[in-house]
Design an enzyme around this catalytic site. Structure first.
Site, short mmCIF file in Angstrom:
data_model
loop_
_atom_site.label_atom_id
_atom_site.label_comp_id
_atom_site.label_asym_id
_atom_site.label_seq_id
_atom_site.Cartn_x
_atom_site.Cartn_y
_atom_site.Cartn_z
N TYR A 54 0.85 -1.20 0.00
CA TYR A 54 0.00 0.00 0.00
C TYR A 54 0.88 1.24 0.00
O TYR A 54 1.83 1.32 0.78
CB TYR A 54 -0.90 0.02 1.24
CG TYR A 54 -2.33 -0.33 0.92
CD1 TYR A 54 -3.03 0.38 -0.05
CD2 TYR A 54 -2.98 -1.36 1.58
CE1 TYR A 54 -4.34 0.05 -0.36
CE2 TYR A 54 -4.29 -1.69 1.29
CZ TYR A 54 -4.97 -0.97 0.31
OH TYR A 54 -6.26 -1.28 0.01
N GLU A 56 -0.44 4.88 -0.40
CA GLU A 56 -1.18 6.14 -0.55
C GLU A 56 -0.25 7.34 -0.40
O GLU A 56 0.57 7.38 0.53
CB GLU A 56 -2.30 6.26 0.48
CG GLU A 56 -3.55 5.52 0.08
CD GLU A 56 -3.61 4.16 0.72
OE1 GLU A 56 -2.53 3.55 0.92
OE2 GLU A 56 -4.74 3.71 1.00
N ASP A 201 -7.08 14.01 -24.80
CA ASP A 201 -7.15 12.61 -24.41
C ASP A 201 -6.52 11.81 -25.55
O ASP A 201 -7.14 11.58 -26.58
CB ASP A 201 -8.61 12.20 -24.19
CG ASP A 201 -8.73 10.73 -23.81
OD1 ASP A 201 -7.75 9.98 -23.99
OD2 ASP A 201 -9.81 10.33 -23.34
N THR A 228 -4.36 6.35 -21.57
CA THR A 228 -4.14 5.03 -21.00
C THR A 228 -2.71 4.63 -21.38
O THR A 228 -2.10 5.24 -22.26
CB THR A 228 -5.12 3.99 -21.59
OG1 THR A 228 -5.10 4.11 -23.01
CG2 THR A 228 -6.52 4.22 -21.08
N LYS A 231 -2.43 0.93 -24.76
CA LYS A 231 -2.85 0.81 -26.16
C LYS A 231 -1.58 0.88 -27.03
O LYS A 231 -0.71 0.04 -26.89
CB LYS A 231 -3.87 1.91 -26.48
CG LYS A 231 -5.16 1.79 -25.64
CD LYS A 231 -6.21 2.77 -26.11
CE LYS A 231 -7.55 2.55 -25.45
NZ LYS A 231 -7.73 3.19 -24.16
N ARG A 237 -2.05 -2.19 -18.27
CA ARG A 237 -3.33 -1.46 -18.25
C ARG A 237 -3.26 -0.40 -17.16
O ARG A 237 -2.89 -0.67 -16.02
CB ARG A 237 -4.49 -2.41 -17.95
CG ARG A 237 -4.64 -3.51 -18.97
CD ARG A 237 -5.99 -4.18 -18.83
NE ARG A 237 -6.98 -3.48 -19.60
CZ ARG A 237 -7.16 -3.62 -20.92
NH1 ARG A 237 -6.41 -4.45 -21.60
NH2 ARG A 237 -8.08 -2.95 -21.56
#
Ligand code: DSN
Length: 418
Positions: A54, A56, A201, A228, A231, A237
């Site tokens: 973790y 954060e 985008d 993203t 692609k 991903r």
């Protein structure tokens, strides 16, 4: 190829599905323009021990201990992403493209503000304000369209007029089904005239921009780019937000965490760093250039074969075929037919499509994955010929099955990476 012995022992059902998918990918042709094959190094990193952590917060400012190595990988991912795209700031934590877009909306806008984005049926994306998305309950979205779907031309004078009337706070460039380059300089000048942020985008074309096979919106002073990473950029991903300005960067960081997401998926952040490192190598520019060459060649072969292409061709990695016009079948029927011969692509709406999205008029196909597999212009001709033959012989089940066998034999000559 990976063996997945532990998985085989522990969960034979999931192991069988993984093995089946591996075989499907190896024996078939992947033409969905948003898909790609990652390297073995990216794949290994995605399955690494960072899954257990973790983290954060951001490097040097975390809410949990034990961050020595998490900080190292996130810092490297940020440094490589900024270098790759000529950005001043990067946030590498977005879990995917849609949450990255939403985080940008909340960083830059107030509820009720207006966004001017491309209409979905003209190539835009659901997250750019399609009424089915919840984000439209918070922000007001207005749309621009192509003025001529036979060329893909956009009427920038009309865009300016709409912007003056609607007073957007953000103008969105970017698409998931538009085969042409946008004029970022014109869009930026319209954004400046009305006091809006210019946001790109670039999810589909990030790899082309990284490899300098497409224009970089930052060269025309865009404020923010969102993408993203899986692609044409050929990473794991996930999502990525870039901007030029440090103040905007702070607002974007706060919006991603704690505003919108919890802990980063640190194995994916590490894998993004690996993919960005790969994209910084000179051979990635060759790859990006070949994606475009291949798409143009595929388009030319379909045009020669009598197909109708939306916008008449392509400048990037994708093409859209009007199947009703070309072959008298729907996009859904075409997707299913090409599936039967082992060629995967997706049905897609065309501009102002009279048909429904689940069975629209068109199909969308692209070249990032087949180019990763080492295919070039000759192979593009072969792929178009397989598809045109399938259309011609679609009433003859045995001929379609014979084509499937040919496609499979063809694919085995192009191993998957890793
Ligand atoms: N699903 C992606 C695509 O295929 O374009 C966009 O979100």
């Amino acid at each position: 190829m990976p063996i997945y012995d532990a998985l085989k022992q522990s969960d034979p059902a999931i192991h069988a599905a993984v093995a089946g998918e591996m075989q499907r990918q190896r024996e078939g042709v992947e033409l969905i323009p948003s898909e790609n094959y990652i390297s073995a190094a990216v794949m290994e990193t995605m399955g690494s021990v960072f899954n257990n952590k973790y983290s954060e917060g951001y490097p040097g400012r975390r809410y949990y201990g034990g961050q020595t190595y998490a900080d190292q990988v996130e810092s490297l991912a940020i440094e490589r992403a900024t270098r790759l795209f000529g950005a001043g700031h990067a946030n590498v934590q977005p879990h995917a493209g849609a949450p990255a877009n939403v985080a940008v909306y909340f960083a830059l806008l107030q509820p009720g503000d207006t966004v001017l984005g491309m209409d979905l049926s003209h190539g835009g994306h659901l997250t750019h304000g399609h009424p089915v998305t919840y984000i439209t309950r918070i922000f007001n979205f207005v749309r621009y369209k192509m003025k001529d779907a036979t060329t893909g031309a956009i009427d920038y004078d009309e865009m300016r007029a709409v912007a003056k009337r609607e007073k957007p706070k953000m103008i969105l460039a970017g698409f998931s089904a538009y085969p042409r380059e946008l004029d970022y300089a014109k869009m930026k000048s319209i954004a400046e005239e009305v006091g809006a942020y210019a946001v790109a985008d670039m999810a589909h074309i990030a790899g082309l921009i990284a490899g300098k096979a497409a224009r970089n919106p930052f060269d025309d002073n865009f404020d923010v780019m969102v993408t993203t990473t899986h692609k044409s950029l050929r990473g794991p991903r996930g999502g990525l937000i870039l901007c030029r300005d440090a103040d905007l960067g702070k607002r974007i960081d706060k919006s991603v965490f704690p505003g919108f997401q919890g802990g980063p998926i640190m194995q994916m952040v590490a894998a993004k760093a690996v993919a960005f490192g790969e994209a910084l190598r000179p051979e990635f520019a060759d790859y990006a250039r070949q994606i475009v060459i291949n798409a143009k060649r595929l388009a030319a072969r379909f045009l020669d074969g009598g197909a109708t292409l939306i916008t008449g061709g392509t400048d990037n990695h994708l093409l859209l075929i009007d199947c009703v016009q070309s072959w008298g079948i729907s996009g859904g029927e075409a997707e299913e037919l090409f599936d039967r011969i082992g060629i995967t692509l997706n049905k897609n709406v065309i501009a102002d499509d009279p048909r429904k999205p689940m069975d629209p008029s068109g199909i969308r196909l692209g070249t990032p994955a087949v180019t990763t597999r080492g295919m070039g212009e000759v192979e593009m001709d072969a792929l178009a010929d397989f598809m045109l033959a399938a259309v011609a012989k679609r009433g003859d089940a045995a001929a379609v099955e014979a084509l499937h066998r040919e496609v499979k034999a063809f694919c085995m000559k192009y191993p998957l990476p890793g």
